[in-house]
Design a protein around this motif. Structure first.
Motif, PDB file in Angstrom:
ATOM      1  N   ASN A   1       0.845  -1.077   0.016  1.00  0.00           N
ATOM      2  CA  ASN A   1       0.197  -0.097   0.056  1.00  0.00           C
ATOM      3  C   ASN A   1       0.837   1.180  -0.086  1.00  0.00           C
ATOM      4  O   ASN A   1       0.668   2.370  -0.638  1.00  0.00           O
ATOM      5  N   LYS A   2       2.063   1.153   0.699  1.00  0.00           N
ATOM      6  CA  LYS A   2       2.859   2.194   0.822  1.00  0.00           C
ATOM      7  C   LYS A   2       3.502   2.569  -0.651  1.00  0.00           C
ATOM      8  O   LYS A   2       3.438   3.925  -1.186  1.00  0.00           O
ATOM      9  N   SER A   3       3.909   1.525  -1.554  1.00  0.00           N
ATOM     10  CA  SER A   3       4.221   1.489  -2.921  1.00  0.00           C
ATOM     11  C   SER A   3       3.075   2.224  -3.682  1.00  0.00           C
ATOM     12  O   SER A   3       3.302   3.284  -4.747  1.00  0.00           O
ATOM     13  N   ALA A   4       1.810   1.821  -3.595  1.00  0.00           N
ATOM     14  CA  ALA A   4       0.586   2.227  -4.360  1.00  0.00           C
ATOM     15  C   ALA A   4       0.440   4.011  -3.935  1.00  0.00           C
ATOM     16  O   ALA A   4       0.308   4.421  -4.897  1.00  0.00           O
ATOM     17  N   ILE A   5       0.600   3.988  -2.741  1.00  0.00           N
ATOM     18  CA  ILE A   5       0.215   5.597  -2.556  1.00  0.00           C
ATOM     19  C   ILE A   5       1.378   6.427  -2.936  1.00  0.00           C
ATOM     20  O   ILE A   5       1.146   7.553  -3.401  1.00  0.00           O
ATOM     21  N   THR A   6       2.726   5.829  -3.068  1.00  0.00           N
ATOM     22  CA  THR A   6       3.826   6.731  -3.531  1.00  0.00           C
ATOM     23  C   THR A   6       3.686   7.046  -5.017  1.00  0.00           C
ATOM     24  O   THR A   6       3.728   8.169  -5.575  1.00  0.00           O
ATOM     25  N   ILE A   7       3.245   5.869  -5.742  1.00  0.00           N
ATOM     26  CA  ILE A   7       2.995   6.062  -7.102  1.00  0.00           C
ATOM     27  C   ILE A   7       1.772   7.003  -7.397  1.00  0.00           C
ATOM     28  O   ILE A   7       1.869   7.955  -8.259  1.00  0.00           O
ATOM     29  N   ILE A   8       0.634   6.907  -6.719  1.00  0.00           N
ATOM     30  CA  ILE A   8      -0.570   7.673  -6.744  1.00  0.00           C
ATOM     31  C   ILE A   8      -0.099   8.980  -6.539  1.00  0.00           C
ATOM     32  O   ILE A   8      -0.352  10.202  -7.191  1.00  0.00           O
ATOM     33  N   ASN A   9       0.629   9.351  -5.381  1.00  0.00           N
ATOM     34  CA  ASN A   9       1.053  10.828  -5.126  1.00  0.00           C
ATOM     35  C   ASN A   9       1.910  11.296  -6.051  1.00  0.00           C
ATOM     36  O   ASN A   9       1.876  12.497  -6.566  1.00  0.00           O
ATOM     37  N   GLU A  10       2.903  10.593  -6.719  1.00  0.00           N
ATOM     38  CA  GLU A  10       3.695  11.266  -8.021  1.00  0.00           C
ATOM     39  C   GLU A  10       2.900  11.488  -9.021  1.00  0.00           C
ATOM     40  O   GLU A  10       3.228  12.549  -9.584  1.00  0.00           O
ATOM     41  N   GLU A  11       1.803  10.568  -9.658  1.00  0.00           N
ATOM     42  CA  GLU A  11       1.209  10.973 -10.616  1.00  0.00           C
ATOM     43  C   GLU A  11       0.470  11.953 -10.305  1.00  0.00           C
ATOM     44  O   GLU A  11       0.151  12.837 -11.223  1.00  0.00           O
ATOM     45  N   ASP A  12      -0.299  11.862  -9.175  1.00  0.00           N
ATOM     46  CA  ASP A  12      -0.933  13.387  -8.842  1.00  0.00           C
ATOM     47  C   ASP A  12      -0.159  14.808  -8.667  1.00  0.00           C
ATOM     48  O   ASP A  12      -0.444  15.714  -9.417  1.00  0.00           O
ATOM     49  N   LEU A  13       0.834  14.462  -8.280  1.00  0.00           N
ATOM     50  CA  LEU A  13       1.856  15.779  -8.672  1.00  0.00           C
ATOM     51  C   LEU A  13       2.173  15.988  -9.767  1.00  0.00           C
ATOM     52  O   LEU A  13       2.212  17.298 -10.221  1.00  0.00           O
ATOM     53  N   LYS A  14       2.427  14.979 -10.673  1.00  0.00           N
ATOM     54  CA  LYS A  14       2.786  15.312 -12.154  1.00  0.00           C
ATOM     55  C   LYS A  14       1.321  15.959 -12.753  1.00  0.00           C
ATOM     56  O   LYS A  14       1.887  16.967 -13.636  1.00  0.00           O
ATOM     57  N   ASN A  15       0.365  15.583 -12.563  1.00  0.00           N
ATOM     58  CA  ASN A  15      -0.758  16.225 -13.158  1.00  0.00           C
ATOM     59  C   ASN A  15      -1.116  17.322 -12.691  1.00  0.00           C
ATOM     60  O   ASN A  15      -1.360  18.345 -13.333  1.00  0.00           O
ATOM     61  N   GLN A  16      -0.730  17.614 -11.421  1.00  0.00           N
ATOM     62  CA  GLN A  16      -0.675  18.999 -10.755  1.00  0.00           C
ATOM     63  C   GLN A  16       0.267  20.252 -11.473  1.00  0.00           C
ATOM     64  O   GLN A  16      -0.026  21.129 -11.682  1.00  0.00           O
ATOM     65  N   ILE A  17       1.193  19.547 -11.558  1.00  0.00           N
ATOM     66  CA  ILE A  17       2.364  20.304 -12.363  1.00  0.00           C
ATOM     67  C   ILE A  17       1.698  20.601 -13.716  1.00  0.00           C
ATOM     68  O   ILE A  17       2.094  21.988 -14.469  1.00  0.00           O
ATOM     69  N   GLU A  18       1.488  19.658 -14.500  1.00  0.00           N
ATOM     70  CA  GLU A  18       0.933  20.043 -15.850  1.00  0.00           C
ATOM     71  C   GLU A  18      -0.335  20.972 -15.901  1.00  0.00           C
ATOM     72  O   GLU A  18      -0.242  21.870 -16.772  1.00  0.00           O
ATOM     73  N   TYR A  19      -1.256  20.614 -14.916  1.00  0.00           N
ATOM     74  CA  TYR A  19      -2.448  21.788 -14.936  1.00  0.00           C
ATOM     75  C   TYR A  19      -1.549  23.172 -14.602  1.00  0.00           C
ATOM     76  O   TYR A  19      -2.408  24.001 -15.157  1.00  0.00           O
ATOM     77  N   ILE A  20      -0.762  23.363 -13.509  1.00  0.00           N
ATOM     78  CA  ILE A  20      -0.109  24.593 -13.244  1.00  0.00           C
ATOM     79  C   ILE A  20       0.409  25.280 -14.683  1.00  0.00           C
ATOM     80  O   ILE A  20       0.221  26.611 -14.948  1.00  0.00           O
ATOM     81  N   ALA A  21       1.149  24.549 -15.382  1.00  0.00           N
ATOM     82  CA  ALA A  21       1.806  25.081 -16.604  1.00  0.00           C
ATOM     83  C   ALA A  21       0.711  25.420 -17.471  1.00  0.00           C
ATOM     84  O   ALA A  21       1.084  26.477 -18.340  1.00  0.00           O
ATOM     85  N   ARG A  22      -0.499  24.687 -17.639  1.00  0.00           N
ATOM     86  CA  ARG A  22      -1.416  24.919 -18.620  1.00  0.00           C
ATOM     87  C   ARG A  22      -1.761  26.244 -18.258  1.00  0.00           C
ATOM     88  O   ARG A  22      -2.232  27.280 -18.904  1.00  0.00           O
ATOM     89  N   ILE A  23      -2.352  26.375 -17.049  1.00  0.00           N
ATOM     90  CA  ILE A  23      -2.824  27.809 -16.563  1.00  0.00           C
ATOM     91  C   ILE A  23      -1.934  28.917 -16.689  1.00  0.00           C
ATOM     92  O   ILE A  23      -2.284  30.145 -17.019  1.00  0.00           O
ATOM     93  N   GLN A  24      -0.613  28.561 -16.498  1.00  0.00           N
ATOM     94  CA  GLN A  24       0.415  29.819 -16.666  1.00  0.00           C
ATOM     95  C   GLN A  24       0.452  30.136 -18.040  1.00  0.00           C
ATOM     96  O   GLN A  24       0.469  31.349 -18.339  1.00  0.00           O
ATOM     97  N   GLU A  25       0.296  28.937 -19.271  1.00  0.00           N
ATOM     98  CA  GLU A  25       0.207  29.245 -20.572  1.00  0.00           C
ATOM     99  C   GLU A  25      -0.922  30.238 -21.009  1.00  0.00           C
ATOM    100  O   GLU A  25      -0.721  30.924 -21.641  1.00  0.00           O
TER     101      GLU A  25
END
Length: 111
Positions: A41-65
């Motif tokens: 579960n720790k591994s799964a949570i880490t993967i989910i958090n990394e993907e969520d962070l990646k999605n948030q970064i992409e979303y922020i980049a689109r907003i800035q654009e």
């Protein structure tokens, strides 16, 4: 004392010892299984958090654009407004000059 005599005297203790051994084994197995589940579960949570962070970064980049695009449009519209106002002033001046010329023309024609 031989083994048979010991068993006869402690016949009640045999099931108790067996259940303690089985209970200990079952408890250890449960703890190991629980630990493995926690690690998975720790591994799964880490993967989910990394993907969520990646999605948030992409979303922020689109907003800035989008924000940069809007700011560019605002500046472009400011420039267009300045040019339009300048042209309007020149047209007003030309119209006033035409009115003055027309009045002079009418005055000369009437004389």
């Amino acid at each position: 004392m031989n083994l048979v005599d010991l068993l006869k005297k402690n016949i009640v203790m045999i099931p108790v010892v067996a259940s303690v051994i089985v209970g200990t084994f079952t408890g250890v197995r449960y703890i190991v299984s629980l630990t493995e589940t926690i690690n998975k579960n720790k591994s799964a949570i880490t993967i989910i958090n990394e993907e969520d962070l990646k999605n948030q970064i992409e979303y922020i980049a689109r907003i800035q654009e989008n924000q940069n695009h809007l700011l560019l449009n605002i500046e472009k519209n400011k420039g267009n407004t300045i040019v339009t106002n300048d042209k309007l002033k020149r047209l007003e001046e030309k119209i006033k000059q035409l009115e003055i010329d027309f009045k002079h023309f009418l005055i000369q024609k009437s004389n």
